[in-house]
Design an enzyme around this catalytic site. Sequence first.
Site, PDB file in Angstrom:
ATOM      1  N   ASN A 166       9.078   4.727  27.080  1.00  0.00           N
ATOM      2  CA  ASN A 166       8.704   5.615  28.181  1.00  0.00           C
ATOM      3  C   ASN A 166       9.371   5.207  29.498  1.00  0.00           C
ATOM      4  OD1 ASN A 166       7.355   6.950  30.263  1.00  0.00           O
ATOM      5  ND2 ASN A 166       5.452   7.063  29.097  1.00  0.00           N
TER       6      ASN A 166
ATOM      7  N   LYS B 279       7.197   5.344  32.800  1.00  0.00           N
ATOM      8  CA  LYS B 279       6.405   4.137  33.065  1.00  0.00           C
ATOM      9  C   LYS B 279       7.284   3.061  33.689  1.00  0.00           C
ATOM     10  CE  LYS B 279       2.954   3.996  29.408  1.00  0.00           C
ATOM     11  NZ  LYS B 279       2.506   3.254  28.225  1.00  0.00           N
TER      12      LYS B 279
ATOM     13  N   ASP C  13      -0.113  -0.232  27.778  1.00  0.00           N
ATOM     14  CA  ASP C  13      -0.783   0.847  27.060  1.00  0.00           C
ATOM     15  C   ASP C  13      -1.828   1.485  27.947  1.00  0.00           C
ATOM     16  OD1 ASP C  13      -0.785   1.915  24.247  1.00  0.00           O
ATOM     17  OD2 ASP C  13      -0.038  -0.129  23.985  1.00  0.00           O
TER      18      ASP C  13
ATOM     19  N   ASP D 256      -0.558  13.285  34.240  1.00  0.00           N
ATOM     20  CA  ASP D 256      -0.485  13.348  35.717  1.00  0.00           C
ATOM     21  C   ASP D 256      -0.891  14.723  36.273  1.00  0.00           C
ATOM     22  OD1 ASP D 256       0.297  10.742  35.962  1.00  0.00           O
ATOM     23  OD2 ASP D 256       2.358  11.154  36.575  1.00  0.00           O
TER      24      ASP D 256
END
Length: 185
Positions: A10, A13, A66, A143
Amino acid sequence: MGRIIFASTNEGKFNEIYLHLKSFKIDVEFVKLETVEIQSNNLEEIALDKSKEAYKKIGRPLIVEDTGLFIDSLKGFPGPYSSYALGTIGNQGIIDLLLNRTNRSALFRSIVAYYDSNNNIAFCGDAKGTISHHITQGGWGYDPIFIPEGSAATYAELGITNKIGISHRTHALNNFAKWYCENHS
Ligand code: IMP
């Protein structure tokens, strides 16, 4: 300070983690790595196992992260199954599940797990909030539907800089960075 790897698939992130850990002078390198995730109701257990698996492949000090979104009126669903829920019912599915519910409270939890040859430690960070009635523009993952406590806007509407100021991941990273700086100066 030091250089560590963030192992994940990801990149969204990574951008947040890179920007935040820079303020602690911790340099983070992104290694795109897919790991098999164990089945567990416990986010910490999943993250610790993932860090161990990643270390077996990379062999250098690293963190993995996580996240779970726990919705009160759904008894904590999707929690550790947040990735599966987003990929199946999606944000609209979550909003639909909350139709006619007055309680829209939710908690975003982040676990940052660190692994090196001597340590395997998990750091937790939480952000309380509510689920919006509509999907808003921008952001990634959940989000567009998560409104953090004290804000009128979703994470997506706040944008990356404001999100980093208050997010669940930032709280977990602060706990990690404090420990890391104390032990790697
Ligand atoms: P994981 O930690 O990557 O397994 O995340 C579980 C699910 O939550 C994935 O679908 C992510 O897209 C989503 N997610 C993780 N962190 C965030 C975040 O900061 N904002 C919104 N969604 C997130």
